[in-house]
Design an enzyme around this catalytic site. Structure first.
Site, PDB file in Angstrom:
ATOM      1  N   GLU A   3      26.645 -12.551  46.420  1.00 31.39           N
ATOM      2  CA  GLU A   3      26.058 -11.244  46.695  1.00 31.39           C
ATOM      3  C   GLU A   3      24.574 -11.407  46.967  1.00 31.39           C
ATOM      4  OE1 GLU A   3      26.528  -8.221  43.690  1.00 31.39           O
ATOM      5  OE2 GLU A   3      25.681  -6.700  44.993  1.00 31.39           O
TER       6      GLU A   3
ATOM      7  N   GLU B 209      29.081 -10.300  38.940  1.00 28.02           N
ATOM      8  CA  GLU B 209      30.401  -9.784  38.571  1.00 28.02           C
ATOM      9  C   GLU B 209      31.561 -10.333  39.390  1.00 28.02           C
ATOM     10  OE1 GLU B 209      27.941  -7.943  40.128  1.00 28.02           O
ATOM     11  OE2 GLU B 209      28.785  -6.529  41.562  1.00 28.02           O
ATOM     12  N   ASN B 210      31.478 -11.549  39.940  1.00 28.62           N
ATOM     13  CA  ASN B 210      32.577 -12.114  40.742  1.00 28.62           C
ATOM     14  C   ASN B 210      33.927 -11.853  40.075  1.00 28.62           C
ATOM     15  OD1 ASN B 210      30.417 -13.621  42.146  1.00 28.62           O
ATOM     16  ND2 ASN B 210      30.386 -14.762  40.226  1.00 28.62           N
TER      17      ASN B 210
ATOM     18  N   HIS C 243      27.844  -4.658  31.494  1.00 30.29           N
ATOM     19  CA  HIS C 243      27.580  -4.273  32.894  1.00 30.29           C
ATOM     20  C   HIS C 243      28.503  -5.037  33.850  1.00 30.29           C
ATOM     21  CE1 HIS C 243      24.848  -2.978  36.229  1.00 30.29           C
ATOM     22  NE2 HIS C 243      25.301  -4.102  36.773  1.00 30.29           N
ATOM     23  N   GLU C 244      28.558  -6.337  33.708  1.00 31.88           N
ATOM     24  CA  GLU C 244      29.380  -7.129  34.629  1.00 31.88           C
ATOM     25  C   GLU C 244      30.857  -6.812  34.427  1.00 31.88           C
ATOM     26  OE1 GLU C 244      27.534  -8.221  36.796  1.00 31.88           O
ATOM     27  OE2 GLU C 244      25.666  -8.355  35.673  1.00 31.88           O
TER      28      GLU C 244
HETATM   29  N1  B3K Z   1      25.546  -7.497  41.464  1.00 33.10           N
HETATM   30  C1  B3K Z   1      24.637  -8.488  40.939  1.00 33.10           C
HETATM   31  C2  B3K Z   1      23.337  -8.532  41.638  1.00 33.10           C
HETATM   32  C3  B3K Z   1      23.305  -9.374  42.862  1.00 33.10           C
HETATM   33  C4  B3K Z   1      21.905  -9.537  43.356  1.00 33.10           C
HETATM   34  C5  B3K Z   1      21.836 -10.204  44.674  1.00 33.10           C
HETATM   35  N2  B3K Z   1      20.488 -10.439  45.127  1.00 33.10           N
HETATM   36  C6  B3K Z   1      24.415  -8.317  39.489  1.00 33.10           C
HETATM   37  C7  B3K Z   1      24.671  -6.983  38.940  1.00 33.10           C
HETATM   38  O1  B3K Z   1      24.053  -6.008  39.283  1.00 33.10           O
HETATM   39  O2  B3K Z   1      25.553  -6.868  38.152  1.00 33.10           O
HETATM   40 ZN    ZN Z   2      25.422  -4.574  38.694  1.00 36.03          ZN
END
Ligand code: B3K
Ligand code: ZN
Length: 884
Positions: free
Chosen positions: A129, A272-273, A305-306
């Site tokens: 991401e 969060e993969n 959060h993740e």
């Molecule tokens: N979704 C990721 C953040 C990615 C940042 C890329 N530059 C972490 C989060 O917000 O959970």
């Molecule tokens: Zn996030």
């Protein structure tokens, strides 16, 4: 890296659905010592929703890739059938449905951008991401293309015994030459930004969770063997998050396995993969000896959060990156609700609001100001901002307040069921909320499109004859880049009126309506609105914007006596704290004036009394007491007070007030320390955290005097502390003082903790944020310390960020040396890690807030940076900073 000549601006208005969709992806990632080969087998088809899609060329994106082979429907493509440009691979005249095989070679070991596939301390890991997947293979790297992934990972077995990817492991085996492979299959289609891969020599902690429908889930936390003693808290937080999301949102986990991997080199907190979260070690590892209470809290909230992203982000994802807040604002709101339920709701709210007011408000009044749903960007990585995250969460919070708990749940249920498996927009979210509740949020939608923080001016009047209290709200939002004219917003203002006895009065409006006693909210929809309360027998004290019900700058002149009254009586904890802050700020403004006129700095007796009551009343919530005693930070004051920022006056007034309070309340401070003794055994629980925080706040006050007795107490605490919270508090107090004892302590601390990278980060941070005048020289020295690494973002944030963000008085030295230092680091980082460089560059965007001399010095450095060959990340920030 792109050329310095104006990288392209991407606009929301130009969004077009993809011409082609990808149904399945078979990736084969073969890791070798000198390079990694990626074979990607895609099945594609023309998008049925796009007229004439099949007639369009297929345009895949890729960056830093070496193309080794390409086949269409099993036949090698001759070079005249495709075209490779800087970041694209295009093929004209493809069938309506076809397969593509692409083989690329990449160089993870020299990838210092920490985006795509890279190596951290010998471990291969990914960060895709927002647009990192294109550094792994040519692809339709956009979130509205969702595919089913099968991933085969192959590597040397001894060096990389653990091979992970998304989903469930389907097959594994040994290969010739000491190599092995594992095949992973993810049954859920996903955008490529959620792809992940890990190969390393890792230890694992395992646990399990049974979902509400009775399905067992294997939980695995992969860390370096030496960190196995720091996994319990994360695992426990994960299980609590899973249970909470079932109870509060009805959301159940959907795979058989949930993995988390801890990585030392990581650009942000975590990712969060799908089924394979990758975490910065700082957001997952914790134990009493090495981690502060604040660190424990951070781990709990990032884990949550993740995890929550599995629904708000993964099952339902974003159509395009302008919609980022769809997943981030909502997920931050969800993690804030979770943290509030796990600990103290008010204390959490105070911390969140402080961050918003200090960082987001500043962003929203500067050249990078953008709406929660931005209209345009040059580099999407620059838009993972406090506006998208924290203001986005405030917007969701306002919807929650307007609809109530049950209404919000109906809305989220509809949103998840309607859009499961889809890539959608912020508007789809609002629509689900509207339709589930039969309400119209047309006006409310402006919160997504309009940038800037509204200023809400409040005036009130009591009419004793009529027994009426009238209150008027006027909202104004100043112009922001690209938005010269602003419209009024739909603002929910939670309110209470306190009678003489400090209790809430019933709220009856002159138009005959009564506010819901459980959730009294005035809804502002116009530029100016007046509300008249009736049946008010004597002059009330208004408590406005309870719980910080909207992200606005409220201006409401209330006499200090009223603030002191609210401080002890308001039934809303947040506003009790806020009254203390407002009173403290008023006193600090007096002191700034005194400082400017070279007069002595004395504490206002009213504040002294209020603080004395806080210190001596043991019946009060001790966590709240600690919060109320904390003086606002210099950065908070810089943002709040009129410009130009008075860097030195703020610093000296604040230090002066701290000292005056410490001198006036010394006995009480010492008594509190005596009743909050150092813990013999560490527990991360609300009461213990409150006790430590109160004790250490008092220690901080005492050390502002820093006489022999206070220093002795501090050194004792440093030596005897059995946990990092108490040890670090004492360490910080000593290092920030001018006492000679600190030299030994700095050496001792490093000696004790040199094998714990995260503690060494704290060691850097404390020294970098010291208010002593030699801070910059110390920082310069530490840049050469063997533990400092320019390729590790945690180290950058600790040392360079610690100085530039957390040490305003030294960073803004009148001679400009702080600015020169930062510019040097940005120039160096631009080549190593553009994302981190660009984060650092945002600090320089605020030059217009400073006096002319400082502003000129900052601009000079920005211009110097601009002469470099810049990444799009840094280019965007520097250009916007200079063109404001
Ligand atoms: N979704 C990721 C953040 C990615 C940042 C890329 N530059 C972490 C989060 O917000 O959970
Ligand atoms: Zn996030």
């Amino acid at each position: 890296m792109k050329e310095n000549n104006a990288p392209k601006t991407i606009r929301l208005a130009d969004y077009k659905a993809p011409n082609f969709l990808i149904d399945t992806v078979h990736l084969d990632v073969r890791i070798y010592d000198d390079y990694t080969d990626v074979v990607s087998h895609l099945t594609l088809r023309a998008n049925p929703d796009v007229p004439n899609a099949a007639a369009q060329p297929l345009e895949l994106v890729g960056a830093d890739l070496e193309l080794l082979a390409i086949e269409l429907d099993g036949v090698a493509l001759p070079s005249e059938r495709y075209e490779i440009a800087e970041e694209t691979l295009s093929i004209e005249q493809v069938p309506a449905q076809f397969s593509l095989l692409i083989m690329t070679r990449i160089q993870p070991k020299s990838n210092t951008s920490l985006e795509g596939l890279y190596v951290s301390k010998g471990m291969y890991c990914t960060q895709c991401e927002a647009e990192g997947f294109r550094k792994i293979t040519y692809y339709l790297d956009r979130p509205d293309v969702m595919a089913r992934f099968t991933t085969r990972v192959e590597a040397d077995k001894q060096a990389y015994p653990v091979l992970l990817s998304n989903g469930n492991p389907e097959e594994q085996g040994d290969l010739a030459g000491g190599r092995h492979y594992v095949i992973w299959e993810d049954p859920f289609k996903k955008p490529c930004y959620l792809f992940a891969l890990v190969a390393g020599d890792l230890a694992v902690v395992e646990d399990s969770f049974t979902t509400m429908s009775g399905r067992p889930v294997k939980l695995q936390l992969f860390v370096e063997p030496h960190d196995l003693d720091k996994c319990d808290h994360a695992m426990d937080s994960l299980k609590r998050s899973m249970a909470w999301d079932e109870q509060v949102y009805g959301r159940e986990y959907d795979l058989d396995i949930y993995m988390i991997v801890a990585v030392s080199h990581f650009n942000m907190g975590a990712m969060e993969n799908k089924g394979l979260n990758i975490f910065n070690t700082s957001c997952v590892l914790a134990n009493a000896k090495t981690t502060t209470d604040m660190g424990f809290q951070r781990v709990e909230s990032v884990i949550a959060h993740e995890y929550f992203h599995n629904w708000s982000g993964n099952r339902v994802t974003c159509r395009d990156w302008f919609q980022l807040s769809l997943k981030e604002g909502f997920t931050v709101f969800r993690d804030q609700q979770f943290s509030a339920d796990m600990g103290s709701e008010t204390v959490n709210r105070i911390d969140d609001v402080n961050l918003l007011k200090t960082v987001q408000f500043a962003e929203d009044s500067g050249p990078m100001s953008h709406p929660v749903r931005p209209d345009s960007y040059i580099e999407i990585n620059n838009f993972y901002t406090t506006t998208v995250y924290e203001k986005g969460a405030e917007v969701v919070r306002m919807i929650h307040r307007l609809l109530g708990k049950e209404g919000f749940r109906k809305g989220s249920d509809l949103y998840f069921s309607r859009h499961d498996g889809q890539a959608v927009t912020c508007d789809d979210f609002v629509k689900a909320m509207e339709e589930a509740n039969g309400v119209d949020l047309t006006l409310f939608r402006r919160w997504y499109s309009q940038a800037g923080t509204p200023q809400l001016t409040v005036t009130s009047e009591y009419q004793p004859q009529q027994h009426q209290f009238s209150i008027t709200f006027e909202q104004v939002t100043l112009p922001t880049p690209g938005q010269p004219h602003k419209q009024p917003l739909h603002i929910p203002v939670a309110i209470g009126l306190l009678g003489e006895d400090g209790r809430d009065l019933p709220l009856q409006l002159a138009d005959g309506s009564t506010l819901d006693p459980a959730n009294p909210v005035l809804e502002l929809t116009a530029a100016k609105s007046t509300f008249v309360f009736t049946g008010i027998q004597s002059q009330p004290v208004a408590s406005v914007l309870r719980g910080f019900s909207a992200p606005v700058k409220m201006v409401y002149e209330q006499p200090r006596a009223e603030l002191a009254f609210l401080m002890s009586h308001d039934s809303d904890g947040f506003n009790r704290w806020n009254a203390a802050q407002r009173l403290t700020v008023a006193v600090l403004c007096d002191l700034m004036q005194a400082y400017n006129q070279a007069q002595p700095l004395e504490a206002d007796p009213q504040l002294l009394d209020a603080f004395r009551r806080l210190l001596t009343d043991e019946s009060l919530d001790q966590a709240m007491v600690a919060k109320m005693l904390e003086l606002p930070t210099e950065s908070f004051l810089a943002e709040l007070l009129p410009k130009p920022v008075q860097v030195d006056a703020i610093h000296h007034a604040r230090e002066g007030l701290k000292q005056a309070l410490a001198l006036g309340l010394r006995t009480e401070l010492e008594q509190v320390m005596a009743r909050c003794p150092l813990d013999t055994e560490y527990r991360y629980e609300v009461a213990a955290v409150a006790r430590r925080s109160l004790r250490n706040t008092c220690l901080g006050y005492l050390m502002s005097i820093a006489d022999d007795a206070a220093t002795e107490t501090c050194v004792q605490q440093y030596r005897q502390a059995g946990n990092m919270t108490d040890q670090l508090a004492a360490f910080r107090a000593l290092v920030h003082s001018d006492r000679g004892e600190k030299q030994q302590v700095i050496a001792d601390f490093y000696e004790q903790w040199q094998t714990e990278a995260l503690v060494v980060d704290q060691w850097f941070m404390v020294q970098a944020s010291s208010p002593q005048p030699d801070a910059l020289e110390q920082v310069n020295g530490l840049m050469a310390h063997p533990a400092f690494e320019m390729t590790n973002p945690n180290k950058i944030r600790a040392l360079i960020g610690g100085f530039c963000n957390n040490n305003p008085v030294n960073f803004h030295r009148a001679d400009g040396a702080g600015y020169g230092f930062l510019a040097d680091q940005i120039i160096a980082l631009n080549k190593i890690n553009p994302q981190v460089a660009s984060r650092m560059a945002t600090i320089m965007t605020r030059w217009a807030n400073y006096d002319k001399d400082r502003a000129d010095l900052i601009k000079e450095q920005l211009k110097r940076i601009k002469t470099e060959k810049l990444s799009p990340d840094v280019y965007e920030v520097v250009t916007k900073a200079l063109n404001q």
